[in-house]
Design a protein around this motif. Sequence first.
Motif, PDB file in Angstrom:
ATOM      1  N   VAL A  33       0.839  -1.207   0.009  1.00  0.00           N
ATOM      2  CA  VAL A  33      -0.002  -0.166   0.001  1.00  0.00           C
ATOM      3  C   VAL A  33       0.623   1.310   0.178  1.00  0.00           C
ATOM      4  O   VAL A  33       0.477   2.319   0.080  1.00  0.00           O
ATOM      5  N   PHE A  74      -8.149   6.193  -0.530  1.00  0.00           N
ATOM      6  CA  PHE A  74      -8.600   5.008   0.137  1.00  0.00           C
ATOM      7  C   PHE A  74      -9.090   3.990  -1.174  1.00  0.00           C
ATOM      8  O   PHE A  74      -9.733   2.858  -0.581  1.00  0.00           O
ATOM      9  N   GLY A  78     -10.721   1.249   1.113  1.00  0.00           N
ATOM     10  CA  GLY A  78      -9.887   1.649   2.418  1.00  0.00           C
ATOM     11  C   GLY A  78     -10.530   2.500   3.389  1.00  0.00           C
ATOM     12  O   GLY A  78     -11.560   3.069   3.056  1.00  0.00           O
ATOM     13  N   PHE A 107      -4.659   2.036   9.062  1.00  0.00           N
ATOM     14  CA  PHE A 107      -4.883   1.913   7.475  1.00  0.00           C
ATOM     15  C   PHE A 107      -5.404   0.583   7.351  1.00  0.00           C
ATOM     16  O   PHE A 107      -4.510  -0.214   7.067  1.00  0.00           O
ATOM     17  N   ASP A 109      -7.285  -1.770   4.390  1.00  0.00           N
ATOM     18  CA  ASP A 109      -7.612  -2.047   3.131  1.00  0.00           C
ATOM     19  C   ASP A 109      -7.875  -3.150   2.621  1.00  0.00           C
ATOM     20  O   ASP A 109      -6.625  -4.262   2.516  1.00  0.00           O
ATOM     21  N   LYS A 112      -6.336  -2.946  -1.672  1.00  0.00           N
ATOM     22  CA  LYS A 112      -4.998  -2.128  -1.897  1.00  0.00           C
ATOM     23  C   LYS A 112      -4.972  -1.561  -3.065  1.00  0.00           C
ATOM     24  O   LYS A 112      -3.842  -1.659  -3.941  1.00  0.00           O
ATOM     25  N   GLY A 115      -3.525   3.679  -1.406  1.00  0.00           N
ATOM     26  CA  GLY A 115      -2.561   3.783  -0.380  1.00  0.00           C
ATOM     27  C   GLY A 115      -2.181   4.787   0.290  1.00  0.00           C
ATOM     28  O   GLY A 115      -2.839   6.118   0.328  1.00  0.00           O
TER      29      GLY A 115
END
Length: 262
Positions: A33, A74, A78, A107, A109, A112, A115
Amino acid sequence: MPELPDVEGFRKVLESCARGRVVRRVDVRDAGVLHAVSARRLSEALEGRRFTGTQRHGKWLLARTGGPLLALHFGMTGRLVCSDAEDALDAHDRVVFTVTGGRQLRFRDQRKLQGLWLCEDADAAARLLEGQGPDALAVDREEFEAALASRRGKVKTVLTDQSALAGLGNLLADEVLWRAGLPPTVRASDLGSPDRRRLYTHMRRTLRSAVTAGCVPPRDTWLTGHRDDPDPTCPRCGTHLRRTRLSGRTTVWCPGCQQAGT
């Protein structure tokens, strides 16, 4: 996919979880990421620094530290999560910032697709975001109308083009067009001034409601509350909704309410 209201919610998570707190440790659990920065460099740049504030532009979030800036996008899945340091990690927690007070900013996610970036200063952050159009929540009416009038593409495509207007995604664009009574396939440059003004007004109202909710809410009175129904109908006129694809995105609209621009 996180849109402007979601990212504004993530900004508030960062503010409440980490603003004013010193970063004690940066754990990169998945370097996939990270963009243009190594896990080691990210840790060296941020450990010992204090999160001093945040800024959102469209779907981008910047975290200031008094030195380098952390930029986050995101993608489709994300999010930012605030946890206690002793809480179990999620399988999709990719980067974990442990800050003073025993908190962790995570973070998280699954897919991915975007990132984290490290910007050495404000100029580097500006270069990272230089291709973005004006923020949809901050743009004034004249700038909004000028952006539409200068684009020949379909209005749905223009609204979701981040270089034209930053922050709107698929759900918001469909919702705003439905409220404004405009079909997604009309060319943006063909809209009359009354149409552009109406579109701007409904965009502002929709964004304010969605930011308060922290997402694009699937309310019964909203198009978003019905777009995923097996046989969706318009909550305003009862007409069966149509689905089409524009620029690779599923677009939902009401042929009864959304007539051609005038």
